[in-house]
Design a protein around this motif. Structure first.
Motif, PDB file in Angstrom:
ATOM      1  N   ALA A 271     -30.462  -9.818  29.826  1.00 34.65           N
ATOM      2  CA  ALA A 271     -31.859 -10.053  30.475  1.00 34.65           C
ATOM      3  C   ALA A 271     -32.334 -11.217  29.376  1.00 34.65           C
ATOM      4  O   ALA A 271     -32.855 -12.243  30.119  1.00 34.65           O
ATOM      5  CB  ALA A 271     -32.787  -8.949  30.215  1.00 34.65           C
ATOM      6  N   HIS A 272     -32.012 -11.295  28.108  1.00 31.46           N
ATOM      7  CA  HIS A 272     -32.186 -12.460  27.218  1.00 31.46           C
ATOM      8  C   HIS A 272     -31.598 -13.501  27.832  1.00 31.46           C
ATOM      9  O   HIS A 272     -32.275 -14.591  27.927  1.00 31.46           O
ATOM     10  CB  HIS A 272     -31.779 -12.312  25.927  1.00 31.46           C
ATOM     11  CG  HIS A 272     -32.999 -11.639  25.008  1.00 31.46           C
ATOM     12  ND1 HIS A 272     -33.894 -12.257  24.954  1.00 31.46           N
ATOM     13  CD2 HIS A 272     -33.028 -10.610  24.493  1.00 31.46           C
ATOM     14  CE1 HIS A 272     -34.807 -11.506  24.074  1.00 31.46           C
ATOM     15  NE2 HIS A 272     -34.127 -10.300  23.875  1.00 31.46           N
ATOM     16  N   THR A 273     -30.287 -13.673  28.263  1.00 33.17           N
ATOM     17  CA  THR A 273     -29.492 -14.536  28.611  1.00 33.17           C
ATOM     18  C   THR A 273     -29.857 -15.270  30.139  1.00 33.17           C
ATOM     19  O   THR A 273     -30.153 -16.305  30.243  1.00 33.17           O
ATOM     20  CB  THR A 273     -27.930 -14.216  28.706  1.00 33.17           C
ATOM     21  OG1 THR A 273     -27.642 -13.771  27.525  1.00 33.17           O
ATOM     22  CG2 THR A 273     -27.167 -15.290  29.359  1.00 33.17           C
ATOM     23  N   ARG A 274     -30.398 -14.386  30.936  1.00 31.35           N
ATOM     24  CA  ARG A 274     -30.857 -14.789  32.266  1.00 31.35           C
ATOM     25  C   ARG A 274     -32.199 -15.475  32.044  1.00 31.35           C
ATOM     26  O   ARG A 274     -32.726 -16.421  32.665  1.00 31.35           O
ATOM     27  CB  ARG A 274     -30.936 -13.668  33.167  1.00 31.35           C
ATOM     28  CG  ARG A 274     -29.655 -12.867  33.500  1.00 31.35           C
ATOM     29  CD  ARG A 274     -30.074 -11.835  34.453  1.00 31.35           C
ATOM     30  NE  ARG A 274     -28.756 -10.838  34.460  1.00 31.35           N
ATOM     31  CZ  ARG A 274     -28.120 -10.627  35.653  1.00 31.35           C
ATOM     32  NH1 ARG A 274     -28.798 -10.889  36.725  1.00 31.35           N
ATOM     33  NH2 ARG A 274     -27.045  -9.815  35.650  1.00 31.35           N
ATOM     34  N   GLU A 275     -33.030 -14.970  31.293  1.00 28.79           N
ATOM     35  CA  GLU A 275     -34.316 -15.678  30.897  1.00 28.79           C
ATOM     36  C   GLU A 275     -34.172 -17.038  30.261  1.00 28.79           C
ATOM     37  O   GLU A 275     -34.844 -18.110  30.585  1.00 28.79           O
ATOM     38  CB  GLU A 275     -35.152 -14.818  29.763  1.00 28.79           C
ATOM     39  CG  GLU A 275     -36.450 -15.401  29.295  1.00 28.79           C
ATOM     40  CD  GLU A 275     -37.087 -14.506  28.086  1.00 28.79           C
ATOM     41  OE1 GLU A 275     -38.180 -14.069  28.279  1.00 28.79           O
ATOM     42  OE2 GLU A 275     -36.284 -14.465  27.220  1.00 28.79           O
ATOM     43  N   ALA A 276     -33.288 -17.091  29.376  1.00 31.66           N
ATOM     44  CA  ALA A 276     -32.991 -18.545  28.698  1.00 31.66           C
ATOM     45  C   ALA A 276     -32.463 -19.390  29.932  1.00 31.66           C
ATOM     46  O   ALA A 276     -32.872 -20.554  29.730  1.00 31.66           O
ATOM     47  CB  ALA A 276     -31.949 -18.304  27.696  1.00 31.66           C
ATOM     48  N   ALA A 277     -31.635 -18.831  30.770  1.00 28.96           N
ATOM     49  CA  ALA A 277     -30.904 -19.851  31.687  1.00 28.96           C
ATOM     50  C   ALA A 277     -32.079 -20.374  32.590  1.00 28.96           C
ATOM     51  O   ALA A 277     -32.234 -21.634  32.961  1.00 28.96           O
ATOM     52  CB  ALA A 277     -29.957 -19.303  32.433  1.00 28.96           C
ATOM     53  N   MET A 278     -33.050 -19.610  32.892  1.00 29.12           N
ATOM     54  CA  MET A 278     -34.199 -19.936  33.883  1.00 29.12           C
ATOM     55  C   MET A 278     -35.040 -20.749  33.081  1.00 29.12           C
ATOM     56  O   MET A 278     -35.620 -21.970  33.876  1.00 29.12           O
ATOM     57  CB  MET A 278     -34.780 -18.678  34.412  1.00 29.12           C
ATOM     58  CG  MET A 278     -33.826 -18.116  35.508  1.00 29.12           C
ATOM     59  SD  MET A 278     -34.883 -16.548  36.533  1.00 29.12           S
ATOM     60  CE  MET A 278     -34.690 -15.142  35.051  1.00 29.12           C
ATOM     61  N   ILE A 279     -35.301 -20.521  32.013  1.00 31.17           N
ATOM     62  CA  ILE A 279     -36.163 -21.383  31.174  1.00 31.17           C
ATOM     63  C   ILE A 279     -35.513 -22.625  31.117  1.00 31.17           C
ATOM     64  O   ILE A 279     -36.296 -23.791  31.264  1.00 31.17           O
ATOM     65  CB  ILE A 279     -36.575 -20.863  29.870  1.00 31.17           C
ATOM     66  CG1 ILE A 279     -37.427 -19.755  29.995  1.00 31.17           C
ATOM     67  CG2 ILE A 279     -37.133 -21.569  29.084  1.00 31.17           C
ATOM     68  CD1 ILE A 279     -37.644 -18.788  28.757  1.00 31.17           C
ATOM     69  N   ASP A 280     -34.389 -22.948  30.823  1.00 32.85           N
ATOM     70  CA  ASP A 280     -33.662 -24.157  30.624  1.00 32.85           C
ATOM     71  C   ASP A 280     -33.534 -24.686  32.081  1.00 32.85           C
ATOM     72  O   ASP A 280     -33.750 -26.326  32.106  1.00 32.85           O
ATOM     73  CB  ASP A 280     -32.581 -23.977  30.177  1.00 32.85           C
ATOM     74  CG  ASP A 280     -32.315 -23.547  28.461  1.00 32.85           C
ATOM     75  OD1 ASP A 280     -33.346 -24.005  28.002  1.00 32.85           O
ATOM     76  OD2 ASP A 280     -31.269 -23.452  28.168  1.00 32.85           O
ATOM     77  N   ALA A 281     -33.700 -24.084  33.011  1.00 32.92           N
ATOM     78  CA  ALA A 281     -33.648 -25.150  34.459  1.00 32.92           C
ATOM     79  C   ALA A 281     -34.757 -25.300  34.613  1.00 32.92           C
ATOM     80  O   ALA A 281     -34.924 -26.554  35.212  1.00 32.92           O
ATOM     81  CB  ALA A 281     -32.747 -23.854  35.356  1.00 32.92           C
ATOM     82  N   LEU A 282     -35.844 -24.666  34.688  1.00 34.02           N
ATOM     83  CA  LEU A 282     -37.112 -24.965  34.996  1.00 34.02           C
ATOM     84  C   LEU A 282     -37.668 -25.983  34.167  1.00 34.02           C
ATOM     85  O   LEU A 282     -38.429 -26.842  34.348  1.00 34.02           O
ATOM     86  CB  LEU A 282     -38.194 -23.769  35.093  1.00 34.02           C
ATOM     87  CG  LEU A 282     -37.901 -22.858  36.240  1.00 34.02           C
ATOM     88  CD1 LEU A 282     -38.391 -21.629  35.883  1.00 34.02           C
ATOM     89  CD2 LEU A 282     -38.401 -23.399  37.672  1.00 34.02           C
ATOM     90  N   GLY A 283     -37.458 -25.964  32.858  1.00 35.53           N
ATOM     91  CA  GLY A 283     -37.926 -26.807  31.715  1.00 35.53           C
ATOM     92  C   GLY A 283     -39.184 -26.344  31.111  1.00 35.53           C
ATOM     93  O   GLY A 283     -40.115 -25.952  31.651  1.00 35.53           O
ATOM     94  N   MET A 284     -39.278 -26.612  29.789  1.00 37.54           N
ATOM     95  CA  MET A 284     -40.520 -26.234  29.038  1.00 37.54           C
ATOM     96  C   MET A 284     -41.616 -26.930  29.389  1.00 37.54           C
ATOM     97  O   MET A 284     -42.644 -26.293  29.321  1.00 37.54           O
ATOM     98  CB  MET A 284     -39.751 -26.418  27.520  1.00 37.54           C
ATOM     99  CG  MET A 284     -38.911 -25.431  27.116  1.00 37.54           C
ATOM    100  SD  MET A 284     -39.371 -23.653  27.052  1.00 37.54           S
ATOM    101  CE  MET A 284     -40.620 -23.821  25.592  1.00 37.54           C
ATOM    102  N   ASN A 285     -41.767 -28.001  30.047  1.00 35.25           N
ATOM    103  CA  ASN A 285     -43.134 -28.708  30.302  1.00 35.25           C
ATOM    104  C   ASN A 285     -43.452 -28.073  31.506  1.00 35.25           C
ATOM    105  O   ASN A 285     -44.670 -28.518  31.816  1.00 35.25           O
ATOM    106  CB  ASN A 285     -42.510 -30.168  30.342  1.00 35.25           C
ATOM    107  CG  ASN A 285     -42.289 -30.774  28.866  1.00 35.25           C
ATOM    108  OD1 ASN A 285     -42.783 -30.279  27.989  1.00 35.25           O
ATOM    109  ND2 ASN A 285     -41.802 -32.156  29.046  1.00 35.25           N
ATOM    110  N   HIS A 286     -42.737 -27.817  32.214  1.00 36.43           N
ATOM    111  CA  HIS A 286     -43.231 -26.917  33.520  1.00 36.43           C
ATOM    112  C   HIS A 286     -43.822 -25.562  33.386  1.00 36.43           C
ATOM    113  O   HIS A 286     -44.826 -25.092  33.964  1.00 36.43           O
ATOM    114  CB  HIS A 286     -42.013 -26.762  34.535  1.00 36.43           C
ATOM    115  CG  HIS A 286     -42.408 -26.096  35.858  1.00 36.43           C
ATOM    116  ND1 HIS A 286     -43.221 -26.728  36.756  1.00 36.43           N
ATOM    117  CD2 HIS A 286     -41.927 -24.963  36.050  1.00 36.43           C
ATOM    118  CE1 HIS A 286     -43.480 -25.683  37.616  1.00 36.43           C
ATOM    119  NE2 HIS A 286     -42.796 -24.376  37.271  1.00 36.43           N
TER     120      HIS A 286
END
Length: 255
Positions: free
Chosen positions: A178-193
């Protein structure tokens, strides 16, 4: 990454009047549609450029399956976790009902724009955010509210007589998965979004073998899978009064 520590009270502005705030050069608008080119990762942005690029998303299931297979074989952690998204209903605007009249790229973009938080946890974890926002809703200190942009946005949604959308997916996975999936989705969407204040942590094959680009592409594939979950689920807006009374909030199908 810390952002949005806004001295709103010193400026004499209320949260309701807040449209955009800026800190350390990072701009985040509450409840405002963003131009995708200024928010998403290049890997995710690429899927929005053409139908052909969008059609290639399904090929990313190779990365999704590789990541899932590694955790199924090597991860001995208890499989009690899931991932979840918080979405703004003012952006989705009953997307499921409108989808039949929309281009597939518009559906994809609308779904992505609506996401303002990516999380992981056990079944009741998302309720913690809503309960915290419910407490802040009772206060009169806007400075306290905007310390956490996630809570600020939830409060604003409620103040405008709307409810937060909660989408769960990938149930029955380990904490590291779950941590890995969370990290991947955050990186895809971008922290500024997003209103997430920290980037995620990778485990397993995604940490050891995947490149930075592959991690973002993994996130794109996971988000696409969650779009499918959203389109199969009932869009239910969670109001403040439901936070404490409803113990079975969100019964979305597992991805």
């Amino acid at each position: 990454m810390s952002k949005l520590l806004v001295l709103l009270a010193l400026r004499g502005r209320s949260l309701k009047d807040l449209h955009s705030v800026q800190d350390r050069g990072l701009k985040f608008s509450l409840g405002v549609h963003h131009a995708p080119s200024s928010n998403f990762s290049p890997e995710l942005q690429q899927t929005l450029k053409s139908e052909q690029n969008f059609g290639r998303i399904e090929q990313l299931n190779t990365l999704v399956k590789r990541q899932r297979s590694w955790h199924n074989q090597h991860d001995q952690g208890k499989r009690q976790f899931c991932n979840y998204l918080l979405l703004d209903p003012r952006v989705t605007n009953e997307l499921k009902q409108r989808a039949k009249r929309m281009h597939q790229l518009d559906i994809w973009l609308t779904f992505l724009r609506a996401i303002f938080y990516v999380g992981k946890g056990k079944s009741t974890r998302p309720l913690v955010h809503l309960q915290q926002a419910h407490k802040l809703l009772q206060t009169a200190n806007p400075y306290v509210r905007v310390k956490d942009p996630k809570l600020a946005l939830i409060v604003q949604i409620w103040q405008q007589q709307r409810g937060v959308l909660l989408l769960r997916g990938f149930r029955g996975i380990s904490s590291n998965d779950a941590h890995t999936r969370e990290a991947a989705m955050i990186d895809a969407l971008g922290m500024n979004h997003l209103t997430n204040r920290r980037q995620g942590v990778y485990f397993g094959v995604a940490r050891k073998k995947f490149t930075s680009v592959q991690r973002k592409l993994l996130g794109v594939g996971l988000l696409y899978n969650l779009l499918g979950v959203y389109m199969r689920s009932e869009e239910r807006e969670l109001q403040p009064e439901q936070v404490c009374s409803d113990k079975k909030i969100a019964t979305d199908a597992a991805a």
